[in-house]
Design a protein around this motif. Structure first.
Motif, PDB file in Angstrom:
ATOM      1  N   TYR A   2      -4.416   6.759  -2.283  1.00  0.00           N
ATOM      2  CA  TYR A   2      -3.583   5.596  -2.007  1.00  0.00           C
ATOM      3  C   TYR A   2      -3.580   4.629  -3.171  1.00  0.00           C
ATOM      4  CZ  TYR A   2      -7.305   2.198  -0.686  1.00  0.00           C
ATOM      5  OH  TYR A   2      -8.365   1.320  -0.664  1.00  0.00           O
ATOM      6  N   ASP A  49      -3.531   0.103  -8.621  1.00  0.00           N
ATOM      7  CA  ASP A  49      -4.895   0.620  -8.508  1.00  0.00           C
ATOM      8  C   ASP A  49      -4.861   1.857  -7.623  1.00  0.00           C
ATOM      9  OD1 ASP A  49      -6.147  -1.390 -10.058  1.00  0.00           O
ATOM     10  OD2 ASP A  49      -5.943  -2.779  -8.384  1.00  0.00           O
ATOM     11  N   ALA A  68      -2.966   0.585  -4.315  1.00  0.00           N
ATOM     12  CA  ALA A  68      -2.837  -0.828  -3.953  1.00  0.00           C
ATOM     13  C   ALA A  68      -1.951  -1.470  -5.012  1.00  0.00           C
ATOM     14  CB  ALA A  68      -4.206  -1.490  -3.916  1.00  0.00           C
ATOM     15  N   LEU A  86       0.747   5.234   0.358  1.00  0.00           N
ATOM     16  CA  LEU A  86      -0.121   6.339   0.767  1.00  0.00           C
ATOM     17  C   LEU A  86       0.528   7.668   0.430  1.00  0.00           C
ATOM     18  CD1 LEU A  86      -1.155   5.355   4.396  1.00  0.00           C
ATOM     19  CD2 LEU A  86      -2.698   5.637   2.478  1.00  0.00           C
ATOM     20  N   ASP A 109     -10.795  11.714   2.426  1.00  0.00           N
ATOM     21  CA  ASP A 109     -11.255  12.291   3.692  1.00  0.00           C
ATOM     22  C   ASP A 109     -10.927  11.366   4.858  1.00  0.00           C
ATOM     23  OD1 ASP A 109     -13.110  10.454   2.827  1.00  0.00           O
ATOM     24  OD2 ASP A 109     -14.877  11.693   3.252  1.00  0.00           O
ATOM     25  N   LEU A 110     -11.008  10.069   4.627  1.00  0.00           N
ATOM     26  CA  LEU A 110     -10.646   9.113   5.684  1.00  0.00           C
ATOM     27  C   LEU A 110      -9.139   9.126   5.937  1.00  0.00           C
ATOM     28  CD1 LEU A 110     -11.921   5.596   6.352  1.00  0.00           C
ATOM     29  CD2 LEU A 110      -9.519   5.834   5.841  1.00  0.00           C
ATOM     30  N   ILE A 111      -8.369   9.151   4.859  1.00  0.00           N
ATOM     31  CA  ILE A 111      -6.910   9.093   5.027  1.00  0.00           C
ATOM     32  C   ILE A 111      -6.389  10.371   5.672  1.00  0.00           C
ATOM     33  CG2 ILE A 111      -4.731   9.055   3.731  1.00  0.00           C
ATOM     34  CD1 ILE A 111      -6.212   7.062   1.818  1.00  0.00           C
ATOM     35  N   LEU A 112      -6.988  11.501   5.306  1.00  0.00           N
ATOM     36  CA  LEU A 112      -6.547  12.754   5.916  1.00  0.00           C
ATOM     37  C   LEU A 112      -7.010  12.864   7.363  1.00  0.00           C
ATOM     38  CD1 LEU A 112      -7.122  15.133   2.885  1.00  0.00           C
ATOM     39  CD2 LEU A 112      -4.944  14.305   3.775  1.00  0.00           C
ATOM     40  N   ALA A 113      -8.005  12.046   7.732  1.00  0.00           N
ATOM     41  CA  ALA A 113      -8.484  12.040   9.123  1.00  0.00           C
ATOM     42  C   ALA A 113      -7.833  10.939   9.941  1.00  0.00           C
ATOM     43  CB  ALA A 113     -10.005  11.853   9.143  1.00  0.00           C
ATOM     44  N   ASP A 114      -6.896  10.220   9.342  1.00  0.00           N
ATOM     45  CA  ASP A 114      -6.488   8.950   9.929  1.00  0.00           C
ATOM     46  C   ASP A 114      -5.472   9.142  11.052  1.00  0.00           C
ATOM     47  OD1 ASP A 114      -3.623   7.522   8.560  1.00  0.00           O
ATOM     48  OD2 ASP A 114      -4.146   9.620   8.411  1.00  0.00           O
ATOM     49  N   PHE A 139      -6.729   4.832  -5.621  1.00  0.00           N
ATOM     50  CA  PHE A 139      -8.006   5.160  -4.982  1.00  0.00           C
ATOM     51  C   PHE A 139      -7.912   6.583  -4.439  1.00  0.00           C
ATOM     52  CE2 PHE A 139      -7.490   0.588  -4.675  1.00  0.00           C
ATOM     53  CZ  PHE A 139      -8.689   0.133  -5.184  1.00  0.00           C
ATOM     54  N   VAL A 144       0.870  -1.167   0.000  1.00  0.00           N
ATOM     55  CA  VAL A 144       0.000   0.000   0.000  1.00  0.00           C
ATOM     56  C   VAL A 144       0.909   1.220   0.000  1.00  0.00           C
ATOM     57  CG1 VAL A 144      -1.723   1.342   1.258  1.00  0.00           C
ATOM     58  CG2 VAL A 144      -1.808  -1.142   1.300  1.00  0.00           C
ATOM     59  N   ASP A 179     -10.977   8.176  -3.578  1.00  0.00           N
ATOM     60  CA  ASP A 179     -12.270   8.483  -2.963  1.00  0.00           C
ATOM     61  C   ASP A 179     -12.281   8.227  -1.458  1.00  0.00           C
ATOM     62  OD1 ASP A 179     -12.235   5.751  -2.981  1.00  0.00           O
ATOM     63  OD2 ASP A 179     -14.105   5.487  -4.084  1.00  0.00           O
ATOM     64  N   LEU A 180     -11.100   7.980  -0.883  1.00  0.00           N
ATOM     65  CA  LEU A 180     -11.020   7.821   0.572  1.00  0.00           C
ATOM     66  C   LEU A 180     -10.139   8.900   1.189  1.00  0.00           C
ATOM     67  CD1 LEU A 180     -10.723   3.965   1.100  1.00  0.00           C
ATOM     68  CD2 LEU A 180     -12.562   5.466   1.870  1.00  0.00           C
TER      69      LEU A 180
END
Lengths: 143, 252
Positions: A34, A114, A36, A27, A121-126, A116, A25, A118-119
């Motif tokens: 990110y 691959d 894959a 990031l 907001d999750l990754i920046l909040a992680d 991604f 992965v 569309d995540l």
């Protein structure tokens, strides 16, 4: 790219990667995207991050039964253009082992990662971001 | 409606009574069971829990050998009452804001297809012992981030997800939330504070390298699952919101 004998490294400190049973992965902590990375792409990524230069890798595809030099060169170029890796000023010392050569010879599918986005907001909040060692509190990265 | 709140607990003697009381103060608003899994605590947590379980019928105490937070969450899930309508989570060192469940349950009453409500959480350092809330003038941070406790979920929806992946040492909540998003749930986002998250030095999240690795693994597992969902699949957007990093002097 074809003749580069230099080590390639992560493009910057925001590019981090982890290996899981041969898959990766990657990031981008700045953009929240990110990648894959599996199969052929994972093998190439590992070799590059282990300090093998593009020339040594690409040479193995001059007479490859399934894949062409152009396919592999295009993939490595994409990694650079996507801001994941960059050429360092350090000449590669390590070479391909016999096992490395065998694994490259066995590849059958063109490498691709691959992406991604569309995540973000999750990754920046992680939690990778959210605890600053000194402040001890979540700190948002400056944009 | 019947609410089940799941709470894994390990060596949380300093905080767990406040956590439980912050739930019990809401029992007038909703029929509630609080399923606490004491995961082999070696401090006074077990004594506190046994005492509270005797005093309050709402508390269902399960005591296990230490097996980690993910396993404890699964054990709690297996003990959810068959007539449970809604599930939420509260960690044993955190607090549930007054009125949270009464407010969020209304969404489920008005939308029978709703799978979850996901709220904003308030991070804090110092607790007001009387209010069971962040102390006035303590530094706070409001964010709709990654935390199971930010959500209130329909029980049937949680059961359809198949529990927590015990292969995760941490980030099992991220993996679970990713699976929630991949299922394209019917959801309601809320800017109201639904969770008080206590920031302190012994937090599990202090081990950054393990967290980072486990978080990345959750992303990879998600990527593999998404291959089956097709190239056009898009995760729900706007679920998490860190733009509200606020109010605290050190960020301004």
């Amino acid at each position: 790219m074809r003749q580069s004998a230099f080590v390639f490294v992560s493009a910057n400190d925001d590019i981090v990667f982890e290996e899981f049973d041969g898959d990766f992965v990657i990031l981008d902590l700045q953009s929240g995207e990110y990648h894959a990375v599996e199969g052929s792409a994972a093998i190439l990524w590992k070799l590059l991050m282990d300090g093998i230069c593009p020339k040594a890798i690409l040479d193995e595809f001059e007479a490859h039964p399934k894949l062409t030099v152009n396919q592999i060169e295009e993939y490595i170029t994409n990694l650079v253009e996507n801001g994941l890796i960059k050429e360092s000023d350090q000449l590669a010392v390590a070479g391909l082992s016999e096992d490395d050569k065998a694994s490259l010879l066995a590849l059958t599918a063109a490498p691709k990662t691959d992406l991604f986005s569309d995540l973000s907001d999750l990754i920046l909040a992680d939690p990778i971001h959210d605890v600053d060692e000194e402040a001890g509190w979540p700190v948002r990265k400056p944009q | 409606m019947k609410l089940s709140v799941l709470m894994p607990a390990y060596n949380s003697a300093a905080y767990i009574e406040a956590a439980l009381q912050s739930l019990l103060r809401q029992r007038e608003a909703v029929a509630m069971e609080i399923i606490v899994v004491n995961d082999g605590s070696t401090d006074g947590t077990g004594d506190i829990l046994r005492g509270m379980a005797r005093r309050f019928d709402e508390i269902k105490l399960i005591e296990t050998k230490n097996g980690g937070v993910t396993r404890a969450r699964n054990i709690a899930l297996r003990h959810v009452a068959t007539d449970s309508d809604l599930i939420s989570f509260l960690d044993s060192d955190d607090l549930s804001p007054p009125g949270r469940f009464e407010r969020d349950i209304q969404f489920f009453r008005s939308d029978l297809n709703l799978d979850l409500v996901y709220s904003t959480m308030r991070l804090f350092e110092t607790m007001d012992e009387i209010q069971l809330a962040p102390k006035e003038n303590t530094e706070i941070l409001d964010v709709r981030g990654i935390h199971l406790g930010a959500g209130l979920y329909r029980t049937s929806f949680i059961r359809s997800l198949g529990g927590f992946d015990e292969g995760f040492e941490q980030a099992e909540d991220t993996d679970f939330l990713l699976r929630i998003l991949e299922s394209l749930p019917t959801y309601q986002l809320s800017d109201e504070i639904g969770y008080f998250y206590r920031k302190h030095e012994t937090s599990l999240t202090q081990n950054k390298s393990v967290v980072a690795r486990e978080f990345s693994r959750a992303l990879l597992k998600s990527a593999k699952r998404r291959k089956a969902l097709g190239p056009d699949f898009q995760m729900p957007q706007g679920f998490f919101d860190i733009t509200a990093f606020i109010h605290a002097r050190k960020w301004t």
